[in-house]
Design a protein around this motif. Structure first.
Motif, PDB file in Angstrom:
ATOM      1  N   ILE A  24      37.426  22.538  -8.580  1.00 58.54           N
ATOM      2  CA  ILE A  24      36.400  23.149  -9.430  1.00 58.54           C
ATOM      3  C   ILE A  24      35.025  22.666  -9.013  1.00 58.54           C
ATOM      4  O   ILE A  24      34.814  21.469  -8.822  1.00 58.54           O
ATOM      5  CB  ILE A  24      36.635  22.825 -10.916  1.00 58.54           C
ATOM      6  N   GLU A  25      34.094  23.622  -8.892  1.00 57.55           N
ATOM      7  CA  GLU A  25      32.698  23.310  -8.600  1.00 57.55           C
ATOM      8  C   GLU A  25      31.842  23.867  -9.731  1.00 57.55           C
ATOM      9  O   GLU A  25      31.893  25.054 -10.019  1.00 57.55           O
ATOM     10  CB  GLU A  25      32.265  23.966  -7.289  1.00 57.55           C
ATOM     11  N   SER A  26      31.092  22.988 -10.392  1.00 59.23           N
ATOM     12  CA  SER A  26      30.224  23.427 -11.479  1.00 59.23           C
ATOM     13  C   SER A  26      29.108  22.419 -11.696  1.00 59.23           C
ATOM     14  O   SER A  26      29.359  21.215 -11.710  1.00 59.23           O
ATOM     15  CB  SER A  26      31.030  23.582 -12.768  1.00 59.23           C
ATOM     16  N   SER A  27      27.906  22.909 -11.900  1.00 58.00           N
ATOM     17  CA  SER A  27      26.798  22.015 -12.239  1.00 58.00           C
ATOM     18  C   SER A  27      26.615  21.928 -13.763  1.00 58.00           C
ATOM     19  O   SER A  27      25.863  21.105 -14.254  1.00 58.00           O
ATOM     20  CB  SER A  27      25.503  22.494 -11.581  1.00 58.00           C
ATOM     21  N   ASP A  28      27.311  22.780 -14.504  1.00 56.67           N
ATOM     22  CA  ASP A  28      27.251  22.797 -15.963  1.00 56.67           C
ATOM     23  C   ASP A  28      28.447  21.996 -16.493  1.00 56.67           C
ATOM     24  O   ASP A  28      29.562  22.505 -16.569  1.00 56.67           O
ATOM     25  CB  ASP A  28      27.292  24.243 -16.464  1.00 56.67           C
ATOM     26  N   THR A  29      28.225  20.732 -16.858  1.00 53.41           N
ATOM     27  CA  THR A  29      29.326  19.851 -17.253  1.00 53.41           C
ATOM     28  C   THR A  29      30.036  20.315 -18.526  1.00 53.41           C
ATOM     29  O   THR A  29      31.253  20.199 -18.614  1.00 53.41           O
ATOM     30  CB  THR A  29      28.867  18.385 -17.423  1.00 53.41           C
ATOM     31  N   TYR A  55      29.533  29.455 -12.402  1.00 51.12           N
ATOM     32  CA  TYR A  55      28.091  29.686 -12.389  1.00 51.12           C
ATOM     33  C   TYR A  55      27.689  30.255 -13.739  1.00 51.12           C
ATOM     34  O   TYR A  55      28.345  31.156 -14.269  1.00 51.12           O
ATOM     35  CB  TYR A  55      27.725  30.668 -11.277  1.00 51.12           C
ATOM     36  N   SER A  56      26.632  29.718 -14.307  1.00 56.22           N
ATOM     37  CA  SER A  56      26.105  30.269 -15.554  1.00 56.22           C
ATOM     38  C   SER A  56      24.602  30.465 -15.404  1.00 56.22           C
ATOM     39  O   SER A  56      23.924  29.688 -14.744  1.00 56.22           O
ATOM     40  CB  SER A  56      26.412  29.350 -16.734  1.00 56.22           C
TER      41      SER A  56
END
Length: 121
Positions: A24-29, A55-56
């Motif tokens: 999983i890759e996400s900058s939104d924890t 992505y959001s």
């Protein structure tokens, strides 16, 4: 009541039924935490060649004066993309708009649809 539909697309049908793990890759924890709550735990493997990219986008992040002046009937969108990292190839995408902050039920339904569409369970 009306259900908000998801936009989803499989870009390569040959992957259906063959994805056995996901990193999983996400900058939104917060969003990542919600996804981890609903994603089949047997799929999780940070060394996997397949990645679920989260992505959001929130309209408050937009600088477009027209968006700010006219508003919108949604506050942002979430997009989940499954990628073959070795080939740098997008396999699947599911996306939906949201109002406020994305509710957990939206995340749950997106994950269930992704798992069903790609036959990963």
């Amino acid at each position: 009541s009306c259900e908000k539909p998801f936009y989803s697309k499989i870009y390569d049908e040959s992957y259906v039924g063959k994805i056995k793990c996901l990193s999983i890759e996400s900058s939104d924890t917060l969003l990542k935490h919600q996804i981890l709550k609903y994603l089949d735990k047997n799929l999780l493997n940070q060394n996997c060649k397949f990645s679920l990219v989260v992505y959001s986008k929130y309209l408050t992040q937009c600088n477009n004066p027209q968006v700010k002046a006219f508003g919108a009937d949604f506050d942002g969108y979430i997009r989940l993309t499954v990628v073959d990292k070795e080939k740098n190839f997008e396999i699947y995408r599911i996306q939906t708009d949201f109002k406020g902050y994305p509710e957990e039920i939206i995340i749950k339904k997106m994950i269930l649809k992704l798992e069903k569409d790609l036959e990963v369970r």
